[in-house]
Each structure stands twice: as C-alpha cells, then as structure tokens.
Design a protein around this motif. Structure first.
Motif, mmCIF file in Angstrom:
data_model
loop_
_atom_site.group_PDB
_atom_site.id
_atom_site.type_symbol
_atom_site.label_atom_id
_atom_site.label_comp_id
_atom_site.label_asym_id
_atom_site.label_seq_id
_atom_site.Cartn_x
_atom_site.Cartn_y
_atom_site.Cartn_z
ATOM 1 N N ALA A 45 0.815 -1.212 0.000
ATOM 2 C CA ALA A 45 0.000 0.000 0.000
ATOM 3 C C ALA A 45 0.852 1.267 0.000
ATOM 4 C CB ALA A 45 -0.931 0.015 1.212
ATOM 5 N N ASN A 46 2.171 1.103 0.132
ATOM 6 C CA ASN A 46 3.115 2.228 0.102
ATOM 7 C C ASN A 46 2.754 3.303 1.137
ATOM 8 O OD1 ASN A 46 5.416 3.536 -0.879
ATOM 9 N ND2 ASN A 46 4.229 4.768 -2.329
ATOM 10 N N VAL A 47 2.580 2.871 2.385
ATOM 11 C CA VAL A 47 2.222 3.811 3.449
ATOM 12 C C VAL A 47 3.306 3.929 4.514
ATOM 13 C CG1 VAL A 47 -0.260 3.517 3.145
ATOM 14 C CG2 VAL A 47 0.977 1.973 4.691
ATOM 15 N N ILE A 48 4.350 3.105 4.425
ATOM 16 C CA ILE A 48 5.431 3.145 5.409
ATOM 17 C C ILE A 48 6.621 3.886 4.803
ATOM 18 C CG2 ILE A 48 6.942 1.783 6.889
ATOM 19 C CD1 ILE A 48 4.981 -0.515 6.659
ATOM 20 N N PRO A 49 7.100 4.973 5.415
ATOM 21 C CA PRO A 49 8.249 5.705 4.874
ATOM 22 C C PRO A 49 9.469 4.801 4.699
ATOM 23 C CG PRO A 49 7.196 6.960 6.630
ATOM 24 C CD PRO A 49 6.569 5.595 6.644
ATOM 25 N N ALA A 50 10.297 5.157 3.740
ATOM 26 C CA ALA A 50 11.460 4.324 3.408
ATOM 27 C C ALA A 50 12.389 4.118 4.597
ATOM 28 C CB ALA A 50 12.226 4.951 2.244
ATOM 29 N N ASP A 51 12.630 5.172 5.381
ATOM 30 C CA ASP A 51 13.540 5.017 6.517
ATOM 31 C C ASP A 51 12.950 4.083 7.572
ATOM 32 O OD1 ASP A 51 11.537 6.823 7.128
ATOM 33 O OD2 ASP A 51 12.806 8.126 8.337
ATOM 34 N N ALA A 52 11.630 4.153 7.761
ATOM 35 C CA ALA A 52 10.981 3.259 8.713
ATOM 36 C C ALA A 52 11.033 1.816 8.217
ATOM 37 C CB ALA A 52 9.531 3.681 8.943
ATOM 38 N N ARG A 53 10.878 1.617 6.899
ATOM 39 C CA ARG A 53 10.967 0.259 6.350
ATOM 40 C C ARG A 53 12.343 -0.332 6.596
ATOM 41 N NH1 ARG A 53 8.168 2.399 1.755
ATOM 42 N NH2 ARG A 53 10.112 2.399 0.567
ATOM 43 N N GLY A 54 13.383 0.476 6.386
ATOM 44 C CA GLY A 54 14.737 -0.017 6.607
ATOM 45 C C GLY A 54 14.984 -0.394 8.057
ATOM 46 N N ALA A 55 14.513 0.466 8.988
ATOM 47 C CA ALA A 55 14.702 0.177 10.411
ATOM 48 C C ALA A 55 13.920 -1.059 10.829
ATOM 49 C CB ALA A 55 14.267 1.386 11.245
ATOM 50 N N LEU A 56 12.695 -1.192 10.319
ATOM 51 C CA LEU A 56 11.890 -2.364 10.629
ATOM 52 C C LEU A 56 12.552 -3.641 10.122
ATOM 53 C CD1 LEU A 56 8.317 -1.015 9.774
ATOM 54 C CD2 LEU A 56 9.042 -1.889 12.006
ATOM 55 N N THR A 57 13.032 -3.598 8.900
ATOM 56 C CA THR A 57 13.669 -4.765 8.299
ATOM 57 C C THR A 57 14.857 -5.232 9.135
ATOM 58 O OG1 THR A 57 12.975 -4.169 6.061
ATOM 59 C CG2 THR A 57 14.887 -5.599 6.256
ATOM 60 N N ALA A 58 15.656 -4.293 9.595
ATOM 61 C CA ALA A 58 16.818 -4.651 10.421
ATOM 62 C C ALA A 58 16.386 -5.295 11.732
ATOM 63 C CB ALA A 58 17.668 -3.416 10.684
ATOM 64 N N ARG A 59 15.344 -4.756 12.369
ATOM 65 C CA ARG A 59 14.882 -5.315 13.643
ATOM 66 C C ARG A 59 14.297 -6.714 13.454
ATOM 67 N NH1 ARG A 59 12.628 -0.143 14.614
ATOM 68 N NH2 ARG A 59 10.503 -0.882 14.830
ATOM 69 N N LEU A 60 13.562 -6.899 12.372
ATOM 70 C CA LEU A 60 12.954 -8.202 12.122
ATOM 71 C C LEU A 60 14.011 -9.255 11.784
ATOM 72 C CD1 LEU A 60 9.837 -7.084 10.038
ATOM 73 C CD2 LEU A 60 10.011 -7.508 12.491
ATOM 74 N N ALA A 61 15.022 -8.851 11.043
ATOM 75 C CA ALA A 61 16.122 -9.770 10.745
ATOM 76 C C ALA A 61 16.871 -10.144 12.019
ATOM 77 C CB ALA A 61 17.072 -9.134 9.731
ATOM 78 N N ASP A 62 17.055 -9.169 12.899
ATOM 79 C CA ASP A 62 17.745 -9.409 14.153
ATOM 80 C C ASP A 62 16.950 -10.375 15.027
ATOM 81 O OD1 ASP A 62 19.975 -8.792 15.869
ATOM 82 O OD2 ASP A 62 18.611 -7.604 17.106
#
Length: 272
Positions: A45-62
């Motif tokens: 839906a393209n509602v999450i800002p790019a910087d938030a997506r990057g931070a989320l991805t790192a936390r989920l991978a961790d």
C-alpha cells in the motif's frame, strides 16, 4: 448388483476428485492475488516511509537471527472483498511464515483502504503472543497512530511491542499494558511527577545527616557491591544491536522466503 456397485463407487471417486481439483484451482486462483513475499516488510500500500521500512527490516532480521521467530509486516491495497481474518490466515499460509517444525511465524497485516489491521500468530506462538495480548498491542500501540495518519509510527510501535512479548517473560509483560497506552501527555506528566519525587527523596536522604543515618543504619563492613555484581537487564533487546545480514537477505527480492510454517487463526484484529 456387484457391477453396478463398482460403477457407483468409481463415479463417486471421480466426483470427489473433481471437487478436490476445483477446490485446488480456486485456492490457486485466490492465491494468485496475494502479494509476493519479497522481504520482511512488504509495503504493497506504500504507506510506510522508506527510513521506517529499513529500520523495521533490520529489527525483524535481528529477531529471526536470535530467536528463529519470523515476523513479517505487510500492507495491502485491498483485501479482495474478504474479511481481514481469513485473508491474513491464507496469506500467512501462502507465505509459510515461521519454521515448519515450530510454526513460529507472525504476520502484522495492514489494509489502509479498509481501515483494518490484524496480528496473525503461528501455531507455535499462540501460547506466548496470545489473542488478548495481540488485541492490547493493536488497541494501545497501533490504531491510535493510524488514526493520526502515522502508519510508519503505528507499525513500528506494534512491531516493538510484538517483539517485547515474544522475548520477555509473559508475566512481566502482562503488567505493562496500562503503562503502554498511547497518551504522550499522560506519560510526560507521570515521568515529571516521578522525577520530582525521586529528587525530593534524594535531597532528603543525602542532605540531612540524621535522616541519612536512620535509613543507612550502622556501617556494613565487607558487604560492598563489586562492579561485577551490578544490575543487569533481563535480556538483550532484539530491536537493538547490529545484524550480520546483508541488505539482500531481507528485502527487495533478495531471496527471502518463509520456512514452511502455518497458522490456525490465532491473533487479533482491529480497526480505526
């Protein structure tokens, strides 16, 4: 009679087989409308800002690296006419979130156009991330921010709380929901009051010798706390610290995939 019975049995088997094939075809057709699992954050839906997506991805991978738990965030433009509960369950199964032997996957699904959100929980985590706790997270952490149009903030806070539940003793977290209400003014007032009380107590204890002696008691020899015996936190937070994953490991079509896990419909839903 025997020949007619055999023929009837064959006809019945054909009908059953045809029904199964139609059901499978319908399932495949429905699955074709689901988004592809391209990473730990699938923002259709393209509602999450790019910087938030990057931070989320790192936390989920961790989180996955430390615990094996596979938590994925997805936003969709449409639920294809379905309620969010069956859609989330089918999407979870289509993606196979979590390890197949443990079913330890979680899906945070957001449908902005329908104003619906759901936390779908794998079989193996239903005893930890319960329906009640999932509802608390949605009501207190996610939907208040969604109402304000802050999808990135709502998803990030929801992910933080989900990770906290999954990595913290449940009895400890059960006492926290009232402290996690999304009311910044109330929180600021509580913090200010707590700091004021703390400083008053410190002033009294350390400024008045009589009071200090009353509380401290006689000197205690040989009982000085060593540096090695200092207070420690109850566990390393999965949302902090570095990760050994490269960017191709968790997003952008870099080979990320589910582990074959499944869900039976555990979790909770909400709206705003």
């Amino acid at each position: 009679m025997a020949a007619s019975a055999v023929a009837a049995a064959r006809t019945a088997r054909r009908l059953v087989l045809a029904g199964l094939m139609l059901a499978a075809a319908a399932a495949l057709a429905a699955a074709a409308n689901y988004p592809a699992l391209t990473g730990r954050v699938v923002d259709g839906a393209n509602v999450i800002p790019a910087d938030a997506r990057g931070a989320l991805t790192a936390r989920l991978a961790d989180l996955e690296a430390k615990s094996g738990i596979q938590l994925v965030v997805a936003t969709v433009t449409s639920l294809e006419g379905q309620e969010i509960e069956p859609y989330a369950n089918e999407l979870f199964r289509a993606w196979g979130l979590g390890q197949k032997t443990k079913n330890n996957g979680v899906l945070l699904l957001v449908a902005p156009n329908e104003r619906r959100v759901r936390i779908e929980v794998g079989y193996g985590l239903e005893g930890t991330l319960t329906d009640a706790l999932s509802k608390v997270i949605i009501v207190n952490a996610i939907t208040p921010r969604f109402k304000a149009g802050d999808f990135g903030g709502g998803v990030s806070r929801g992910v933080d709380d989900i990770i906290t539940v999954l990595t913290t003793d449940a009895s400890e977290w059960q006492a926290r929901p009232s402290l996690r209400l999304d009311s910044r003014k109330d929180n600021d007032s509580r913090i200010a009051l707590a700091l004021m009380i703390f400083f008053v107590i410190m002033l009294v204890v350390f400024s008045l010798p009589v009071v200090r002696q009353h509380f401290a008691g006689p000197p205690q020899h040989g009982r000085r706390r060593s540096h090695d015996g200092g207070w420690t936190m109850g566990g390393e937070s999965p949302s902090t610290g570095g990760s050994s994953f490269s960017s191709s490991d968790f997003g952008g079509g870099g080979g990320f995939s589910g582990g074959g896990g499944s869900s039976g419909g555990g979790g909770a839903s909400g709206s705003w």
